[in-house]
Structure formats: C-alpha cells, structure tokens
Design a protein around this motif. Structure first.
Motif, PDB file in Angstrom:
ATOM      1  N   HIS A  98      54.132 -36.555 -54.925  1.00 50.99           N
ATOM      2  CA  HIS A  98      53.396 -35.276 -54.810  1.00 50.99           C
ATOM      3  C   HIS A  98      52.627 -34.894 -56.204  1.00 50.99           C
ATOM      4  O   HIS A  98      51.885 -33.905 -56.142  1.00 50.99           O
ATOM      5  N   SER A  99      52.610 -35.612 -57.272  1.00 55.27           N
ATOM      6  CA  SER A  99      51.983 -35.424 -58.496  1.00 55.27           C
ATOM      7  C   SER A  99      50.455 -35.485 -58.150  1.00 55.27           C
ATOM      8  O   SER A  99      50.096 -36.353 -57.063  1.00 55.27           O
ATOM      9  N   GLY A 100      49.488 -34.725 -58.698  1.00 48.00           N
ATOM     10  CA  GLY A 100      48.094 -34.615 -58.397  1.00 48.00           C
ATOM     11  C   GLY A 100      47.603 -33.462 -59.032  1.00 48.00           C
ATOM     12  O   GLY A 100      48.096 -32.710 -59.776  1.00 48.00           O
ATOM     13  N   ASN A 101      46.325 -33.386 -58.563  1.00 46.73           N
ATOM     14  CA  ASN A 101      45.414 -32.175 -59.096  1.00 46.73           C
ATOM     15  C   ASN A 101      45.209 -30.944 -57.772  1.00 46.73           C
ATOM     16  O   ASN A 101      44.925 -31.414 -56.637  1.00 46.73           O
ATOM     17  N   TYR A 102      45.838 -30.083 -58.221  1.00 45.34           N
ATOM     18  CA  TYR A 102      46.076 -28.885 -57.104  1.00 45.34           C
ATOM     19  C   TYR A 102      45.071 -27.760 -57.214  1.00 45.34           C
ATOM     20  O   TYR A 102      44.669 -27.591 -58.282  1.00 45.34           O
ATOM     21  N   SER A 103      44.633 -27.202 -56.403  1.00 49.18           N
ATOM     22  CA  SER A 103      43.712 -26.145 -56.440  1.00 49.18           C
ATOM     23  C   SER A 103      43.907 -25.212 -54.976  1.00 49.18           C
ATOM     24  O   SER A 103      44.581 -25.519 -54.029  1.00 49.18           O
ATOM     25  N   CYS A 104      43.209 -24.060 -55.167  1.00 51.26           N
ATOM     26  CA  CYS A 104      43.224 -23.128 -53.759  1.00 51.26           C
ATOM     27  C   CYS A 104      42.220 -22.560 -53.890  1.00 51.26           C
ATOM     28  O   CYS A 104      41.062 -22.520 -54.863  1.00 51.26           O
ATOM     29  N   GLN A 105      41.878 -22.159 -52.374  1.00 47.55           N
ATOM     30  CA  GLN A 105      40.603 -21.417 -52.024  1.00 47.55           C
ATOM     31  C   GLN A 105      40.905 -20.218 -51.259  1.00 47.55           C
ATOM     32  O   GLN A 105      41.762 -20.102 -50.638  1.00 47.55           O
ATOM     33  N   VAL A 106      39.939 -19.228 -51.721  1.00 44.59           N
ATOM     34  CA  VAL A 106      40.087 -17.862 -50.841  1.00 44.59           C
ATOM     35  C   VAL A 106      38.686 -17.652 -50.234  1.00 44.59           C
ATOM     36  O   VAL A 106      37.829 -17.794 -50.777  1.00 44.59           O
TER      37      VAL A 106
ATOM     38  N   LEU B 226      53.434 -22.349 -55.336  1.00 44.77           N
ATOM     39  CA  LEU B 226      52.310 -22.157 -55.792  1.00 44.77           C
ATOM     40  C   LEU B 226      51.719 -20.724 -55.302  1.00 44.77           C
ATOM     41  O   LEU B 226      51.955 -20.365 -54.099  1.00 44.77           O
ATOM     42  N   ARG B 227      51.147 -20.408 -56.219  1.00 46.73           N
ATOM     43  CA  ARG B 227      50.560 -18.893 -56.103  1.00 46.73           C
ATOM     44  C   ARG B 227      49.154 -18.818 -56.386  1.00 46.73           C
ATOM     45  O   ARG B 227      48.634 -19.226 -57.374  1.00 46.73           O
ATOM     46  N   CYS B 228      48.166 -18.169 -55.458  1.00 42.17           N
ATOM     47  CA  CYS B 228      46.834 -18.198 -55.508  1.00 42.17           C
ATOM     48  C   CYS B 228      46.370 -16.829 -55.833  1.00 42.17           C
ATOM     49  O   CYS B 228      46.521 -15.875 -54.927  1.00 42.17           O
TER      50      CYS B 228
ATOM     51  N   VAL C  99      43.771 -21.227 -48.927  1.00 38.06           N
ATOM     52  CA  VAL C  99      43.859 -22.685 -48.319  1.00 38.06           C
ATOM     53  C   VAL C  99      44.125 -23.234 -49.859  1.00 38.06           C
ATOM     54  O   VAL C  99      43.655 -22.907 -50.792  1.00 38.06           O
ATOM     55  N   PHE C 100      45.087 -24.318 -49.585  1.00 38.64           N
ATOM     56  CA  PHE C 100      45.885 -25.074 -50.770  1.00 38.64           C
ATOM     57  C   PHE C 100      45.498 -26.340 -50.618  1.00 38.64           C
ATOM     58  O   PHE C 100      45.405 -27.168 -49.635  1.00 38.64           O
ATOM     59  N   TYR C 101      44.886 -27.138 -51.684  1.00 41.15           N
ATOM     60  CA  TYR C 101      44.417 -28.285 -51.693  1.00 41.15           C
ATOM     61  C   TYR C 101      45.287 -29.306 -52.860  1.00 41.15           C
ATOM     62  O   TYR C 101      45.640 -28.637 -53.714  1.00 41.15           O
ATOM     63  N   ARG C 102      45.551 -30.719 -52.554  1.00 40.75           N
ATOM     64  CA  ARG C 102      46.022 -31.418 -53.554  1.00 40.75           C
ATOM     65  C   ARG C 102      45.140 -32.926 -53.407  1.00 40.75           C
ATOM     66  O   ARG C 102      44.872 -33.456 -52.351  1.00 40.75           O
ATOM     67  N   ASP C 103      44.338 -32.889 -54.438  1.00 39.76           N
ATOM     68  CA  ASP C 103      43.460 -34.081 -54.674  1.00 39.76           C
ATOM     69  C   ASP C 103      42.325 -33.977 -53.350  1.00 39.76           C
ATOM     70  O   ASP C 103      41.900 -35.129 -52.946  1.00 39.76           O
ATOM     71  N   GLY C 104      42.035 -32.846 -53.175  1.00 39.54           N
ATOM     72  CA  GLY C 104      40.958 -32.599 -52.196  1.00 39.54           C
ATOM     73  C   GLY C 104      41.195 -32.537 -50.853  1.00 39.54           C
ATOM     74  O   GLY C 104      40.471 -32.332 -49.940  1.00 39.54           O
ATOM     75  N   GLN C 105      42.751 -32.834 -50.465  1.00 37.55           N
ATOM     76  CA  GLN C 105      43.201 -33.074 -49.088  1.00 37.55           C
ATOM     77  C   GLN C 105      43.747 -31.355 -49.052  1.00 37.55           C
ATOM     78  O   GLN C 105      44.479 -31.054 -49.806  1.00 37.55           O
ATOM     79  N   VAL C 106      43.774 -30.975 -47.721  1.00 36.67           N
ATOM     80  CA  VAL C 106      44.345 -29.881 -47.351  1.00 36.67           C
ATOM     81  C   VAL C 106      45.686 -29.895 -47.530  1.00 36.67           C
ATOM     82  O   VAL C 106      46.353 -30.830 -46.753  1.00 36.67           O
ATOM     83  N   LEU C 107      46.433 -29.211 -48.170  1.00 36.37           N
ATOM     84  CA  LEU C 107      48.029 -29.185 -48.382  1.00 36.37           C
ATOM     85  C   LEU C 107      48.624 -27.919 -47.590  1.00 36.37           C
ATOM     86  O   LEU C 107      49.726 -28.168 -46.692  1.00 36.37           O
TER      87      LEU C 107
ATOM     88  N   GLN D 200      41.307 -26.714 -60.966  1.00 35.12           N
ATOM     89  CA  GLN D 200      42.353 -27.563 -60.732  1.00 35.12           C
ATOM     90  C   GLN D 200      43.476 -27.593 -61.742  1.00 35.12           C
ATOM     91  O   GLN D 200      43.063 -27.223 -62.969  1.00 35.12           O
ATOM     92  N   LEU D 201      44.628 -27.452 -60.956  1.00 40.80           N
ATOM     93  CA  LEU D 201      45.647 -27.700 -61.885  1.00 40.80           C
ATOM     94  C   LEU D 201      46.562 -28.877 -61.679  1.00 40.80           C
ATOM     95  O   LEU D 201      46.961 -29.454 -60.652  1.00 40.80           O
TER      96      LEU D 201
END
Length: 475
Positions: free
Chosen positions: A252-260, A208-210, A226-234, A273-274
């Motif tokens: 590991h399927s789910g909704n991924y996102s990142c925070q800067v 994953l690249r943010c 910071v990287f998240y999957r379904d709202g949980q810190v990954l 979300q990805l």
C-alpha cells in the motif's frame, strides 16, 4: 465619461459584494433592479435600501429625499447612497449614462457558474462587430450578437473586462470602447489538502482526510470526494471527505492524492500528492524478569515475552525453538529448565486475514540465544554429603532406640514375681539365678560357697521332684 463609468462599475461590484456579506463592514445595502452592474439610467433603475430605521437618500453626496419608503426609481445618472437611522450609510451605486457600457450580473460569481457579459450602446443603440477583452486580450468577436457567455467560470477568469464595437449614430458609424469593469470569480471550494500518517505500520488502519472548505458565498454546496493511489482510484466518488483503509500492507505504499468535485461535475480540484510509506512492524522478543542474563542455570524458571506495534489489528504469536514451533501466545514460560532448553528462540507475529482475504503482515523477531548451564559440582557434592549425613543420623537414632527398648524390656522382666507352681501335667520350667561372691574361685564346692543360691524345682504333674532328678539335668 468612460472613466466615470469604469468607476461606477467598480463601485457597483463592491455594492453587491457587501450585499452578499463579503466585506461584512456595512449593514445597510443598496439592491439594483435590473440586477446588472453598472446600471444605466435608460433602464429606469429601481434602488432598494436594506437596513433598519428611517431612510434618507443621497445623490452625489447631497440629501436627495427623506421618506419612509425604502425604494426609489432613478431616471438620472449619478452616484446614489441611502442612510438608515438604525444601520448606517450604504455603499454608493453609480448609474451610468455612457455611450457604450459593458455590464456583468450584480451577484457573486463563483467558479463553475455560467455568466453572461453584455455590451450595450447608449439608449440601446444598435451595435455591431462587438469584441470582448480581458486584461487587453481579446476573448471573442461577435458580428451580430452583443452578449458573451462564459461557462463554467474558473478562477483565472477574474480580471478587468471591456468591450469594443461599432455604433450607428444618426447617419454615421463610430467605434466606441467601454470603461473597464472588474470581474472577480470566487472559490466554490478551496484547493483540497490530503492528511494522513506519512509512515504508518503494516497492519494498522489508514485514515485519509481530504480537507476542502466550501465558499462562504455558497456553504451548502454539495461536493464529492475521490481518493487516488499512484493515479488509480482508491475510493469514491463519495460524499464523505474521509477514507478508511482497514489494514495496511507494504504494497500500500505510494503517492496518495484526493480530488474534490462539484456535484454537477463542472468544477474539480486535486490536492498535492502525499507520499505514504508503510513500514514492516518489528516484533520484540524479551526475557522477563529484566534484567536477566541469557545464561541461566538448570532448574530456573524463564519467561519469554513477545510484543509488536500494529495498531488495533489482532495478532497471533508463535514461538520457535531452533527453528521449530514449540508454543503459541505472547508469553512462553519455561519451568525448571535443563540443558535441553538451550538454543535460539524467535517469535513470529502474524495478524488475521484482511477483508480481501490476504495476510496483512508476518514478521519475525530477532533471534534470542539462551544457554542453560548445569548446576555447580560443589553444590552436587554438598547435596550428596548432606544426604549421607542425614542417613547416618537416622541409623544411629534407630540403634539407640532399639537398645533403649531392650533395656526397658530386661528391667521389666527382672521385676516380675515368681510364677505359680505348674499344674499337674504341665512341663517343668526351671528358673535359676547364679551369683558369685567376689574373689571366690569358680571351682569352689563347699557348703559355705554355694553356686546355686536359689532354685525352684517342680516335678511332673505338680509334685516336687527328688534331688537326684536335679543332678541328672545339670550339665
């Protein structure tokens, strides 16, 4: 006068924007000290011309001074520019002389920063009941103070600001309103975008690249990811914009996102979300060489091959025959097969344990039916007949060889010379050759037709025997 002051504020903002390289069109710039926009004449403003070559100063579009020094002190209101022979004309700076002025810092304002706005009366006259407004909306009212601090700055703080207040002038009070001053808050970093494969295969690594570009105004701003999957810190917070998940599972399927985040924590931005769906790999069992019918004959050689796409994870293959394990490895070689090899074949692909100790994936290939048929009965009969004929040929050869050997032995016996007379004491041997004349009667006994044509008689102890002894031995 208020309109002129507003124009001066906008020009001054453009000035420091160009000074920090936002426009990039000018190489000659004017710096203001004290660093407030717009500057006011009662502050005895110092202007510094930055550029190359000799300096020429202009006031209100007319040549004001030509001197070697690159800085001047301004005591009159007006619009000032400078020209450097090697770098050109600078943007203008307007020095204000309004009754009420709203000033902002003469620097690039970035989100997360702290900025102070101040409302000043003419020649520092006392002002009370100051209120600050942005785009017509009141931000706050101060009864005693004249400054408003905004912290941390956010992008939505950009807009046109002005202040209102009560001003004591001689023996009376008046209500004044400043000119509008444009305030622009720049991105400290851009809104991040998360990149990654939307449909990876179970067992493969996930990268994953943010992506979030820091502002050109502050390119070395330290950021945390910071990287998240379904709202949980990954993963994170971390200094790297990249996250590696070594081996994926279906879970590991789910909704991924990142925070800067800005290192100070005052500014943070989240990506959209990805959706990532992890698919089970499909094991593929085939027969080689190809094409080859699944119906084979007894005695043939068959090779079964199993493969699976799982990225770089090591994979173990297990072969099942009618549901029972028979071999391991990507190839199953069946040599000289018989009817007992018929049935269904299936391979099981399993990768090694993940770093957290759980199996990453296990997948079954489709069943492969193999039918082994016995050889044709005509081929069996032909093989039997061929064996029989070969045996008969060998037997005839042996018989012919035996007859030939006996004929050669008999010929050799006839050509031998007569034996020497026996020594005394030896046993008598008789060798008789009987011939018959053609047409002669087998009972003829005349002297003209003898039956015995040659006889050798030897007695005991080496002496000849008498004729009477001969007849006693004739049957």
């Amino acid at each position: 006068m208020a309109g002129d002051t507003g124009m001066a504020g906008k020009v001054a903002l453009l000035l420091w924007a160009q000074t920090l390289g936002l426009t990039g069109a000018q190489t000659t710039h004017l710096l203001v000290d004290p660093p407030w926009v717009p500057p006011v004449k009662w502050d005895q403003v110092k202007l510094t011309c930055q550029g190359l070559g000799a300096t020429t100063w202009y006031k209100d579009g007319q040549i004001w001074r030509q001197e070697e020094e690159d800085h001047v002190t301004v005591t009159e209101s007006g619009t000032y520019t400078c020209d450097r022979s090697g770098s050109g004309l600078s943007p203008p700076v307007t020095v204000s002389d309004d009754w009420l002025v709203l000033q902002v810092p003469a620097q690039a304002l970035l989100e997360g920063d702290t900025v102070t706005l101040r409302c000043r009366g003419w020649w520092n006259n006392t002002v009370t009941s100051v209120s600050f407004n942005c785009e017509g909306k009141e931000l706050g009212r101060l009864h005693d103070g004249t400054e408003l601090t905004l912290s941390p700055l956010q992008l939505q703080y950009s807009g046109r600001y002005h202040c209102k207040c009560r001003v004591k002038y001689w023996m009376s009070e008046k209500f004044w309103e400043s000119a509008l001053v444009a305030v622009t808050v720049h991105d400290l970093f851009s809104v991040p975008v998360l990149e990654g494969p939307p449909e990876p295969t179970e067992g493969s690594p996930l990268i994953l690249r943010c992506i979030s570009t820091p502002s050109l105004l502050r390119p070395r701003t330290p950021l945390l990811y910071v990287f998240y999957r379904d709202g949980q810190v990954l993963g994170g917070p971390q200094g790297s914009p990249q996250l590696l998940v070594p081996g994926l599972g279906v879970s590991h399927s789910g909704n991924y996102s990142c925070q800067v985040r800005f290192k100070g924590g005052a500014v943070w931005k989240s990506s959209a979300q990805l959706r990532i769906t992890v698919h089970m790999p499909v094991a593929n069992a085939t027969i080689t060489p190809s094409p080859l019918s699944h119906q084979v004959r007894a005695g043939d050689n068959v090779t079964l091959r199993c493969s699976v796409q799982v990225g770089s994870a090591p994979v173990t293959f297990t072969w099942l025959h009618n549901g029972k394990e028979v071999a391991r490895g990507s190839l199953l070689e069946l040599r000289d097969i018989d009817v007992g090899h018929s049935g269904t074949y299936q391979c099981v692909a399993t990768n090694q344990l993940g770093q957290d100790g759980h199996r990453v994936f296990r997948t079954l290939s489709p069943e492969l039916a193999l039918e082994v048929t016995p050889r044709s009965p005509w081929i069996t009969v032909a093989a039997g007949i061929g064996g029989t004929l070969l045996f008969l040929l060998l037997l005839v050869a042996v018989i012919l060889a035996w007859h030939l050997w006996h004929r050669v032995a008999a010929r050799n016996h006839q050509e031998r010379p007569p034996p020497d007379p026996p020594e005394e004491g030896e046993v008598l041997y008789t060798h008789v050759v009987v011939t018959k004349r053609a047409g002669a009667s087998p009972c003829a006994t005349t002297l003209q037709d003898p039956q015995v044509t040659y006889a050798e008689l030897w007695g005991h102890q080496g002496r000849p025997r008498e004729p009477s002894d001969i007849y006693r031995n004739v049957l």
